[in-house]
Design a protein around this motif. Structure first.
Motif, PDB file in Angstrom:
ATOM      1  N   ARG A  43       0.485   5.308  -0.088  1.00 15.97           N
ATOM      2  CA  ARG A  43      -0.589   4.494  -0.688  1.00 15.97           C
ATOM      3  C   ARG A  43      -0.353   3.005  -0.496  1.00 15.97           C
ATOM      4  O   ARG A  43      -1.305   2.224  -0.515  1.00 15.97           O
ATOM      5  CB  ARG A  43      -0.719   4.806  -2.179  1.00 15.97           C
ATOM      6  CG  ARG A  43      -1.184   6.215  -2.510  1.00 15.97           C
ATOM      7  CD  ARG A  43      -1.221   6.406  -4.010  1.00 15.97           C
ATOM      8  NE  ARG A  43       0.061   6.093  -4.625  1.00 15.97           N
ATOM      9  CZ  ARG A  43       0.226   5.856  -5.923  1.00 15.97           C
ATOM     10  NH1 ARG A  43      -0.816   5.882  -6.747  1.00 15.97           N
ATOM     11  NH2 ARG A  43       1.418   5.580  -6.414  1.00 15.97           N
ATOM     12  N   ASP A  44       0.912   2.630  -0.330  1.00 20.41           N
ATOM     13  CA  ASP A  44       1.240   1.214  -0.190  1.00 20.41           C
ATOM     14  C   ASP A  44       0.762   0.616   1.126  1.00 20.41           C
ATOM     15  O   ASP A  44       0.765  -0.609   1.275  1.00 20.41           O
ATOM     16  CB  ASP A  44       2.753   0.997  -0.335  1.00 20.41           C
ATOM     17  CG  ASP A  44       3.204   1.104  -1.779  1.00 20.41           C
ATOM     18  OD1 ASP A  44       2.609   0.435  -2.631  1.00 20.41           O
ATOM     19  OD2 ASP A  44       4.141   1.876  -2.053  1.00 20.41           O
ATOM     20  N   TRP A  45       0.378   1.459   2.083  1.00 19.79           N
ATOM     21  CA  TRP A  45      -0.190   0.878   3.299  1.00 19.79           C
ATOM     22  C   TRP A  45      -1.639   1.294   3.522  1.00 19.79           C
ATOM     23  O   TRP A  45      -2.462   0.487   3.937  1.00 19.79           O
ATOM     24  CB  TRP A  45       0.655   1.210   4.528  1.00 19.79           C
ATOM     25  CG  TRP A  45       0.777   2.656   4.895  1.00 19.79           C
ATOM     26  CD1 TRP A  45       1.788   3.503   4.567  1.00 19.79           C
ATOM     27  CD2 TRP A  45      -0.144   3.427   5.687  1.00 19.79           C
ATOM     28  NE1 TRP A  45       1.559   4.755   5.086  1.00 19.79           N
ATOM     29  CE2 TRP A  45       0.386   4.739   5.791  1.00 19.79           C
ATOM     30  CE3 TRP A  45      -1.345   3.136   6.330  1.00 19.79           C
ATOM     31  CZ2 TRP A  45      -0.260   5.754   6.495  1.00 19.79           C
ATOM     32  CZ3 TRP A  45      -1.989   4.141   7.040  1.00 19.79           C
ATOM     33  CH2 TRP A  45      -1.452   5.443   7.114  1.00 19.79           C
ATOM     34  N   TYR A  46      -1.993   2.575   3.183  1.00 17.85           N
ATOM     35  CA  TYR A  46      -3.354   2.970   3.534  1.00 17.85           C
ATOM     36  C   TYR A  46      -4.413   2.496   2.537  1.00 17.85           C
ATOM     37  O   TYR A  46      -5.550   2.220   2.936  1.00 17.85           O
ATOM     38  CB  TYR A  46      -3.463   4.478   3.800  1.00 17.85           C
ATOM     39  CG  TYR A  46      -3.443   5.391   2.600  1.00 17.85           C
ATOM     40  CD1 TYR A  46      -4.543   5.494   1.734  1.00 17.85           C
ATOM     41  CD2 TYR A  46      -2.354   6.220   2.349  1.00 17.85           C
ATOM     42  CE1 TYR A  46      -4.534   6.361   0.662  1.00 17.85           C
ATOM     43  CE2 TYR A  46      -2.341   7.092   1.284  1.00 17.85           C
ATOM     44  CZ  TYR A  46      -3.438   7.160   0.437  1.00 17.85           C
ATOM     45  OH  TYR A  46      -3.433   8.022  -0.626  1.00 17.85           O
ATOM     46  N   LEU A  47      -4.083   2.336   1.249  1.00 14.73           N
ATOM     47  CA  LEU A  47      -5.084   1.841   0.304  1.00 14.73           C
ATOM     48  C   LEU A  47      -5.430   0.369   0.556  1.00 14.73           C
ATOM     49  O   LEU A  47      -6.618   0.018   0.609  1.00 14.73           O
ATOM     50  CB  LEU A  47      -4.608   2.055  -1.142  1.00 14.73           C
ATOM     51  CG  LEU A  47      -4.665   3.505  -1.643  1.00 14.73           C
ATOM     52  CD1 LEU A  47      -4.193   3.597  -3.088  1.00 14.73           C
ATOM     53  CD2 LEU A  47      -6.083   4.063  -1.530  1.00 14.73           C
ATOM     54  N   PRO A  48      -4.439  -0.525   0.720  1.00 12.61           N
ATOM     55  CA  PRO A  48      -4.796  -1.907   1.085  1.00 12.61           C
ATOM     56  C   PRO A  48      -5.588  -1.961   2.388  1.00 12.61           C
ATOM     57  O   PRO A  48      -6.537  -2.738   2.520  1.00 12.61           O
ATOM     58  CB  PRO A  48      -3.440  -2.602   1.239  1.00 12.61           C
ATOM     59  CG  PRO A  48      -2.513  -1.810   0.406  1.00 12.61           C
ATOM     60  CD  PRO A  48      -2.981  -0.394   0.516  1.00 12.61           C
ATOM     61  N   MET A  49      -5.223  -1.106   3.356  1.00  9.86           N
ATOM     62  CA  MET A  49      -5.914  -1.115   4.639  1.00  9.86           C
ATOM     63  C   MET A  49      -7.375  -0.699   4.497  1.00  9.86           C
ATOM     64  O   MET A  49      -8.275  -1.285   5.111  1.00  9.86           O
ATOM     65  CB  MET A  49      -5.202  -0.198   5.630  1.00  9.86           C
ATOM     66  CG  MET A  49      -5.635  -0.411   7.067  1.00  9.86           C
ATOM     67  SD  MET A  49      -4.740   0.661   8.223  1.00  9.86           S
ATOM     68  CE  MET A  49      -3.071   0.055   8.047  1.00  9.86           C
TER      69      MET A  49
END
Length: 245
Positions: A43-49
């Motif tokens: 989640r730490d990369w795909y949610l911001p993305m």
């Protein structure tokens, strides 16, 4: 003892939720990236993305009418010069160009932004680990770049506000404001236009994050990150000015 450990975790940011991390990455990067170094998940990369892509699409959609008008005028001018085309062929070409501009203006830049995040993460991971001797992971580096790229949100807000005030799809928020009209399209124009407060903010965040997740000095990370960014800006400005000419 347990209470003491819990309090320490909160202080270090280890108990931060995903929303707190998104906000904290912009205003409290040291604490936030320390939390990411302690624990990171997908989640730490795909949610911001996802948020970055959505914001990019909304921003592009809002600017699209003015951008399309300017773009279609250029296309019409080019088609008018082509004497080999019939009126029917010109009409079909204009219709096709309008469809492509609408699709391209909204979707392609956002997809490009997402791809850029993955590529930058690879570059900064290699920089930190293989050049500076860090011990970070690609997943943590990807999270750092994704969170840092959330700077696109305040950048989009400012851009849309200025576009509304100036009634223009082309909004300058960088040092390109200092370039005179006679120098538009030059190397200096393209170079200075890419030097914005939002770009500097983003790469400062990446430098802090890289230092935290790779275990290297923030100053060293900053030298590497900004050095690579300036090289990219120089190359991109050169390429754009060559195409313009």
């Amino acid at each position: 003892m347990e209470e003491s450990t819990e309090a320490q975790d909160v202080e270090n940011g280890e108990g931060m939720g995903i929303v707190s991390r998104m906000i904290g990455a912009l205003i409290s990067p040291g604490r936030t990236f320390a939390a990411i170094n302690a624990h990171v998940d997908h989640r730490d990369w795909y949610l911001p993305m996802i948020i970055i892509v959505v914001v990019g699409m909304i921003s592009a959609y809002q600017l699209m009418p003015a951008a399309q008008t300017a773009g279609m005028e250029a296309v019409q001018e080019q088609l008018a010069k082509d004497e080999s085309l019939t009126e029917e062929e010109r009409a079909l070409a204009l219709e096709s160009a309008e469809r492509m501009m609408g699709l391209g203006a909204v979707i392609l830049p956002s997809i490009g932004t997402a791809v850029t995040i993955f590529i930058q993460a690879v570059i900064f991971f290699a920089l930190a680990n293989f050049v500076f001797g860090g011990d970070g992971t690609y997943k943590k580096t990807l999270a750092v770049v994704s969170y840092s790229s959330l700077v696109v949100i305040p950048a989009a807000i400012v851009t849309l506000l200025l576009a509304t005030l100036w009634d223009s799809a082309t909004v300058q928020v960088g040092l390109g404001l200092l370039v005179s009209e006679s120098m538009k399209g030059s190397f200096a124009d393209h170079f200075l236009s890419m030097i914005t407060v939002f770009a500097i903010w983003k790469y400062l965040l990446i430098a802090v994050g890289l230092g935290a997740v790779a275990g290297i000095r923030t100053r060293l990370a900053g030298i590497g990150v900004f050095g690579l960014w300036i090289l990219y800006v120089l190359a991109a400005a050169f390429a754009r000015s060559a195409v313009t000419v």
